[in-house]
Write a protein that holds these residues in place. Structure first.
Motif, PDB file in Angstrom:
ATOM      1  N   ALA A 127      56.249 -64.339  51.172  1.00  0.00           N
ATOM      2  CA  ALA A 127      55.125 -65.054  50.200  1.00  0.00           C
ATOM      3  C   ALA A 127      55.617 -64.986  48.520  1.00  0.00           C
ATOM      4  O   ALA A 127      55.385 -65.913  47.822  1.00  0.00           O
ATOM      5  CB  ALA A 127      53.900 -64.678  50.404  1.00  0.00           C
ATOM      6  N   ALA A 128      56.138 -63.739  48.184  1.00  0.00           N
ATOM      7  CA  ALA A 128      56.454 -63.392  46.877  1.00  0.00           C
ATOM      8  C   ALA A 128      57.508 -64.540  46.656  1.00  0.00           C
ATOM      9  O   ALA A 128      57.851 -64.799  45.265  1.00  0.00           O
ATOM     10  CB  ALA A 128      56.858 -62.013  46.630  1.00  0.00           C
ATOM     11  N   ILE A 143      51.385 -71.249  36.766  1.00  0.00           N
ATOM     12  CA  ILE A 143      50.841 -70.636  38.070  1.00  0.00           C
ATOM     13  C   ILE A 143      50.050 -69.412  37.703  1.00  0.00           C
ATOM     14  O   ILE A 143      50.764 -68.298  37.471  1.00  0.00           O
ATOM     15  CB  ILE A 143      51.792 -70.683  39.113  1.00  0.00           C
ATOM     16  CG1 ILE A 143      52.254 -71.836  39.556  1.00  0.00           C
ATOM     17  CG2 ILE A 143      51.228 -70.134  40.385  1.00  0.00           C
ATOM     18  CD1 ILE A 143      53.437 -71.968  40.409  1.00  0.00           C
ATOM     19  N   LYS A 144      48.859 -69.213  37.646  1.00  0.00           N
ATOM     20  CA  LYS A 144      47.871 -68.000  37.366  1.00  0.00           C
ATOM     21  C   LYS A 144      47.376 -67.187  38.279  1.00  0.00           C
ATOM     22  O   LYS A 144      46.904 -66.323  38.104  1.00  0.00           O
ATOM     23  CB  LYS A 144      46.916 -68.461  36.117  1.00  0.00           C
ATOM     24  CG  LYS A 144      47.431 -69.177  34.874  1.00  0.00           C
ATOM     25  CD  LYS A 144      48.127 -68.138  34.129  1.00  0.00           C
ATOM     26  CE  LYS A 144      48.647 -68.557  32.825  1.00  0.00           C
ATOM     27  NZ  LYS A 144      49.496 -67.631  32.121  1.00  0.00           N
ATOM     28  N   GLY A 145      47.335 -67.786  39.577  1.00  0.00           N
ATOM     29  CA  GLY A 145      46.899 -67.129  40.565  1.00  0.00           C
ATOM     30  C   GLY A 145      47.395 -67.649  42.074  1.00  0.00           C
ATOM     31  O   GLY A 145      47.645 -68.582  42.193  1.00  0.00           O
ATOM     32  N   ALA A 163      52.925 -57.619  47.807  1.00  0.00           N
ATOM     33  CA  ALA A 163      54.326 -58.221  47.515  1.00  0.00           C
ATOM     34  C   ALA A 163      54.095 -59.210  46.572  1.00  0.00           C
ATOM     35  O   ALA A 163      55.033 -59.167  45.701  1.00  0.00           O
ATOM     36  CB  ALA A 163      54.811 -58.753  48.805  1.00  0.00           C
ATOM     37  N   VAL A 164      53.256 -59.966  46.561  1.00  0.00           N
ATOM     38  CA  VAL A 164      53.218 -61.010  45.638  1.00  0.00           C
ATOM     39  C   VAL A 164      52.711 -60.786  44.042  1.00  0.00           C
ATOM     40  O   VAL A 164      53.593 -61.089  43.124  1.00  0.00           O
ATOM     41  CB  VAL A 164      52.247 -62.251  45.795  1.00  0.00           C
ATOM     42  CG1 VAL A 164      51.576 -63.126  44.868  1.00  0.00           C
ATOM     43  CG2 VAL A 164      52.495 -62.866  47.303  1.00  0.00           C
ATOM     44  N   ASP A 169      54.682 -61.050  40.295  1.00  0.00           N
ATOM     45  CA  ASP A 169      53.751 -60.832  38.907  1.00  0.00           C
ATOM     46  C   ASP A 169      52.797 -61.850  38.834  1.00  0.00           C
ATOM     47  O   ASP A 169      52.545 -62.533  37.597  1.00  0.00           O
ATOM     48  CB  ASP A 169      54.776 -60.732  37.615  1.00  0.00           C
ATOM     49  CG  ASP A 169      53.967 -60.256  36.687  1.00  0.00           C
ATOM     50  OD1 ASP A 169      53.082 -59.458  36.731  1.00  0.00           O
ATOM     51  OD2 ASP A 169      54.394 -60.841  35.202  1.00  0.00           O
ATOM     52  N   THR A 170      52.181 -62.107  39.979  1.00  0.00           N
ATOM     53  CA  THR A 170      50.993 -63.115  39.891  1.00  0.00           C
ATOM     54  C   THR A 170      49.897 -62.516  40.727  1.00  0.00           C
ATOM     55  O   THR A 170      50.063 -62.121  41.781  1.00  0.00           O
ATOM     56  CB  THR A 170      51.531 -64.253  40.712  1.00  0.00           C
ATOM     57  OG1 THR A 170      52.757 -64.833  40.078  1.00  0.00           O
ATOM     58  CG2 THR A 170      50.558 -65.449  40.649  1.00  0.00           C
TER      59      THR A 170
END
Length: 447
Positions: A127-128, A143-145, A163-164, A169-170
């Motif tokens: 997913a990351a 992409i902020k979330g 992981a994400v 870094d989100t």
């Protein structure tokens, strides 16, 4: 305040999650939007929020028109938040390399932050990687979330969230568990329109409660608050030229409910009063100067439409009196002689029938080859078409449009005409055919 809820692809749960979020936030003031040519998802948004959902589409609209449509809708509703459901995957459009028709193009036109929805079934570290790839493809898309859908359990959610957040870094602002009770009935064009099912309200209620439980709505509101200013100019959506008062009868019931709200507002802006009538339930037309019969599911209600003989006779008389009639897709089929051997209005003496899926949704570019009730010869306009049916016209049919991109009725032709009646497979949006309302209202009082 605004946000785009985008998916990594189709069938990741965008509509359930977006509609649920709209419902959960409705008490705080939400104006809903849908990217792309869609009538059904917006009907769910409207039911969830009490505000009419609007469509934003970079094939139909310039960036300036997207900004105008967004700001105008926010001003009309007075809502604090603009929540925009994307279409397909974030970057999917009509080309494999540019933005036209994509969710990303709308996000950039509005300088709107994006929350990415991922079907995280069987994913953790991967997913990351997905988030990193989506962020890297176009740095202008903010992409902020992330929202994780289809999580197995709390442990799965927390591992994937870590992981994400650490590798991509989100922030992950929520995770929706697998739950078959959140699913709703579908048919060939997508979800069943909200107007057809009283039970839809209960589904939307469930979705809203699920989003309240599993999504950090305060974090989502913080993302919306970070949007900043909308940069760039605004452009007019449609022409305003007619000042003569006219009455436009608009078919609206379970069989016919596919209308862009802006199309009706463009008519009103050209001095039209909109009068709804039901081809299913009413026995005669209202007092009107022109008719607008949009799309929907006439094939599902073909037996009931056939049985309403007084309405079909009323429409034939209206046509015989030389009054303008405009039909789109489902409206085209209703105006034909029949649908799957069920008798229809016979404004056009040709049968229509449902077919195996030949072609789904397609964007269309057409040119008017003769003057008609909505365009003039030489006008080029855009629209979209669905092809789960065909009109069995013959060589005697007269057409108003040449299809430059798309399928049409026959041999790249569309817009069959008979007297002052015009019917087409092409669905138009007022921004894509800005002369539509001015011409239809003018013809309504001239003819």
């Amino acid at each position: 305040m605004r946000v785009v809820l985008a998916g990594t692809g189709s069938a990741v749960g965008k509509t359930t999650i977006a509609t649920g979020i709209m419902k959960a936030l409705s008490g705080r003031g939400v104006q809903p939007f849908k990217v792309g040519p869609d009538y059904i998802d917006p009907s769910y948004h409207t039911m969830a929020t009490g505000n009419t959902s609007r469509n934003l589409d970079s094939f139909f609209m310039s960036d300036g028109q997207i900004r105008e449509a967004f700001i105008r809708a926010m001003e009309i509703s007075g809502a604090r938040m603009g929540v925009i459901e994307g279409v397909r995957g974030l970057y999917e459009g009509i080309s494999p390399v540019n933005d036209v028709g994509s969710t990303a193009s709308v996000a950039k036109a509005l300088n709107a932050p994006v929350v990415l929805i991922i079907n995280s079934r069987s994913l953790v570290k991967s997913a990351a990687a997905i988030v990193l790839g989506f962020r890297a493809l176009d740095p202008e898309v903010r992409i902020k979330g992330v929202i994780l859908n289809q999580v197995k359990n709390r442990r799965h959610y927390l591992k994937t969230k870590r992981a994400v957040e650490e590798l991509a870094d989100t922030p992950v602002i929520g995770g929706i568990p697998r739950d078959e009770e959140l699913a709703v009935e579908q048919r060939h064009l997508g979800l069943v329109p909200a107007v057809e099912r009283e039970s839809i309200a209960s589904f939307i209620e469930k979705w809203g409660l699920a989003m309240e439980e599993y999504i950090d709505l305060d974090a989502l509101e913080d993302i919306m608050s970070s949007a900043g200013r909308i940069h760039g100019g605004r452009e007019r959506l449609w022409k305003k030229e007619n000042s003569k008062r006219v009455r436009i009868g608009v078919a609206f019931d379970e069989a016919f409910n596919f209308y862009y709200r802006e199309n009706l507002e463009a008519l009103e802006d050209n001095s039209a009063s909109i009068i709804h009538f039901s081809p299913l339930h009413d026995e005669e037309l209202p007092d009107a100067d022109a008719l607008y019969i949009g799309g929907g599911y006439p094939e599902v209600f073909a037996g009931a439409l056939e049985s309403n003989i007084p309405m079909r006779k009323s429409i034939m008389k209206f046509h015989g009196d030389g009054r303008p009639i405009f039909g789109e897709c489902g409206g085209l089929m209703y105006l034909m002689a029949s649908i799957n051997d069920h008798e229809m209005c016979r404004v056009f003496p040709y049968p229509s029938e449902m077919t195996p899926r030949v072609q789904g949704l397609s964007y269309v570019i057409s040119e008017a080859i003769e003057d008609n009730i909505i365009t003039e010869a030489g006008d080029v306009f855009r629209g979209h078409e669905f092809h789960y049916s065909r009109a069995l016209v013959d060589k005697n049919a007269r057409f108003a449009f040449r299809v430059l991109r798309g399928k049409g009725i026959m041999d790249s032709m569309d817009g069959v005409t008979s007297g002052s009646a015009l019917a087409s497979y092409i669905h138009i949006h007022a921004a894509s055919c800005p002369q539509f309302a001015a011409n239809l209202t003018r013809n309504a009082w001239e003819l």
